[in-house]
Design a protein around this motif. Structure first.
Motif, mmCIF file in Angstrom:
data_model
loop_
_atom_site.group_PDB
_atom_site.id
_atom_site.type_symbol
_atom_site.label_atom_id
_atom_site.label_comp_id
_atom_site.label_asym_id
_atom_site.label_seq_id
_atom_site.Cartn_x
_atom_site.Cartn_y
_atom_site.Cartn_z
ATOM 1 N N ARG A 178 0.828 -1.212 0.000
ATOM 2 C CA ARG A 178 0.000 0.000 0.000
ATOM 3 C C ARG A 178 0.860 1.258 0.000
ATOM 4 O O ARG A 178 0.434 2.311 -0.469
ATOM 5 N N TRP A 179 2.068 1.136 0.563
ATOM 6 C CA TRP A 179 2.983 2.282 0.625
ATOM 7 C C TRP A 179 4.049 2.221 -0.480
ATOM 8 O O TRP A 179 5.022 2.945 -0.438
ATOM 9 N N ARG A 180 3.843 1.338 -1.450
ATOM 10 C CA ARG A 180 4.750 1.196 -2.591
ATOM 11 C C ARG A 180 6.194 0.953 -2.138
ATOM 12 O O ARG A 180 7.141 1.512 -2.696
ATOM 13 N N LEU A 181 6.326 0.121 -1.143
ATOM 14 C CA LEU A 181 7.651 -0.236 -0.633
ATOM 15 C C LEU A 181 8.241 -1.373 -1.470
ATOM 16 O O LEU A 181 7.500 -2.159 -2.087
ATOM 17 N N PRO A 182 9.571 -1.518 -1.483
ATOM 18 C CA PRO A 182 10.214 -2.572 -2.284
ATOM 19 C C PRO A 182 10.148 -3.936 -1.595
ATOM 20 O O PRO A 182 11.167 -4.549 -1.266
ATOM 21 N N VAL A 183 8.910 -4.399 -1.363
ATOM 22 C CA VAL A 183 8.711 -5.658 -0.633
ATOM 23 C C VAL A 183 8.409 -6.790 -1.616
ATOM 24 O O VAL A 183 7.710 -6.598 -2.612
ATOM 25 N N THR A 184 8.937 -7.962 -1.294
ATOM 26 C CA THR A 184 8.751 -9.141 -2.141
ATOM 27 C C THR A 184 8.513 -10.351 -1.256
ATOM 28 O O THR A 184 9.203 -10.550 -0.247
ATOM 29 N N TRP A 185 7.547 -11.173 -1.639
ATOM 30 C CA TRP A 185 7.265 -12.405 -0.903
ATOM 31 C C TRP A 185 7.902 -13.583 -1.625
ATOM 32 O O TRP A 185 7.561 -13.889 -2.771
ATOM 33 N N VAL A 186 8.870 -14.216 -0.987
ATOM 34 C CA VAL A 186 9.562 -15.363 -1.592
ATOM 35 C C VAL A 186 9.481 -16.599 -0.706
ATOM 36 O O VAL A 186 10.130 -17.604 -0.976
ATOM 37 N N GLY A 187 8.681 -16.530 0.365
ATOM 38 C CA GLY A 187 8.668 -17.597 1.359
ATOM 39 C C GLY A 187 9.339 -17.117 2.622
ATOM 40 O O GLY A 187 9.747 -15.956 2.734
#
Length: 398
Positions: A178-187
């Protein structure tokens, strides 16, 4: 190619270690250094990763909410200054280096302070503390959730300056976008390196109901937790409708086994040849070398621990817990952890109540199936460490 790993706790060290182990398998491997911000860095020493600064145990074990005064008297502020200087000195030797921060806002802030690019593995917080897939959980106090997320604005600001941030679950990743952060879900790297070697064999207990006992890893609190767990066992033995019961005490390598066994003798546990302790159809094994086997063999756990509890839940197992005396495993922490883990963790008020709850769970197949699905959903799948290491390798190779 230089990388500095910052982590703040025994569990965080183990998680960071799985990522560093994957990096060590790269060809050529990067030059790795580590700075454990809490404790002595046992994991890194075992791996042969050199430390760049001071590594000390403090009374709180890193839980400043309840142990700040003790830590200050033991030299906390001096240690903080030494750690900050160590990070900056490393940065001067690595103009194109990368910092890997594992844990909470403290290693995250230090990584930013280094002046080098950094990656953050956010192990300490999850949106499950505030909400689940159905919506917002009831507030535990008036200000809870005021920031719109479990992460405060300054934590999100720091994440926004990272090369990449890896939250601990998919729900948190979706929310932070929602805050356009550089987040990634990889486990979840917490679930890596948990394969069972199958080296723990207890003769005569092939039909046993297996309960893993986990008092935590930080001394002296873990010794007090161990005594509380032993107070729960008579009720467990009386309540469980199983022909055999086997308790597996998964004791952290940094704890004193002699003290653990002395407490067993205090509670009149007789020695049991070939097993350790026990009598008739009840056995109790103390091990400091078969953690993964303990998790996989267990049908359930009694735990006053942090990361280890979550790993057991991630394998689909139920956990029963109760508040300890702290500084980590307080009533507040136990409730916080229960919100994180949901129905996979049952919280009771006192050790003597554990037995009936375990019997209720372990005799309900539908509940066990639900707990298994819940644990795997909240903790995620294995394999994240290799993915994160590959992304680190790509960045360092630029």
């Amino acid at each position: 190619m230089r990388l500095l790993c910052l982590s703040n706790g025994h569990g965080e060290d183990r998680i960071a270690g799985t990522i560093l182990a994957a990096l060590q398998r790269e060809q050529p491997p990067p030059t790795l250094r580590a700075l454990p911000l809490v404790g002595t860095g046992h994991t890194y020493r075992q791996m042969g990763v050199p430390l760049v600064g001071p590594a000390r145990n403090l009374p709180s074990g890193g839980f400043l909410q309840t142990g700040l005064a003790q830590d200050v008297r033991a030299g906390l502020w001096g240690l903080v200054g030494q750690q900050r200087r160590a990070v900056r000195e490393w940065a001067q030797t690595a103009p194109r280096g990368l910092v890997l921060a594992v844990g909470d806002v403290w290693p995250l802030w230090l990584a930013w302070q280094s002046g080098r690019s950094f990656i953050f593995v956010a192990t300490a917080k999850s949106e499950y503390h505030l909400r689940d897939e159905k919506g917002r959980l009831p507030k535990t106090h008036g200000l809870e959730g005021w920031a719109g997320s479990v992460f405060y604005p300054w934590e999100r600001w720091l994440m926004g300056r990272s090369v990449a941030t890896f939250p601990r679950d998919e729900l948190t990743t979706i929310w932070l976008k929602r805050w356009r952060l550089p987040v990634t879900w990889v486990g979840n790297p917490m679930m890596d390196a948990l394969e069972a070697p199958g080296q723990l064999h207890i003769p005569g207990f092939s039909e046993a109901m297996v309960i893993v006992l986990m008092p935590g890893s930080r001394a002296p609190e873990a010794y007090r937790n161990w005594e509380l767990i032993l107070k729960a066992l008579p009720g467990v033995i009386e309540s469980l409708s199983a022909p055999q019961i086997l308790f597996l005490a998964a004791i952290a390598p940094g704890l004193d086994r002699t003290q653990i066994e002395a407490t067993l003798q205090k509670y009149r546990w007789p020695t049991f040849p070939g097993v350790g302790f026990g009598y008739d159809q009840v056995g109790l094994v103390v091990t400091q070398a078969h953690f993964n086997d303990c998790l996989h063999l267990a049908h359930a756990g009694i735990a006053l621990a942090g990361t280890a509890t979550e790993q057991l839940v991630g394998l689909g197992k139920p956990v029963v817990s109760f508040p300890g005396g702290g500084p980590q495993y307080t009533r507040h922490f136990a409730r916080y952890q229960q919100r994180l883990l949901g129905p996979s963790m049952r919280l009771v008020d006192k050790p003597e109540a554990v037995g009936l709850v375990l019997q209720e769970i372990l005799t309900d197949p539908d509940e066990l199936n639900f707990i298994a699905r819940n644990g795997r959903q909240r903790l995620g799948t294995a394999g994240a460490s290799v993915t994160i290491a590959r992304l680190i390798g790509q960045y360092l190779g630029r």
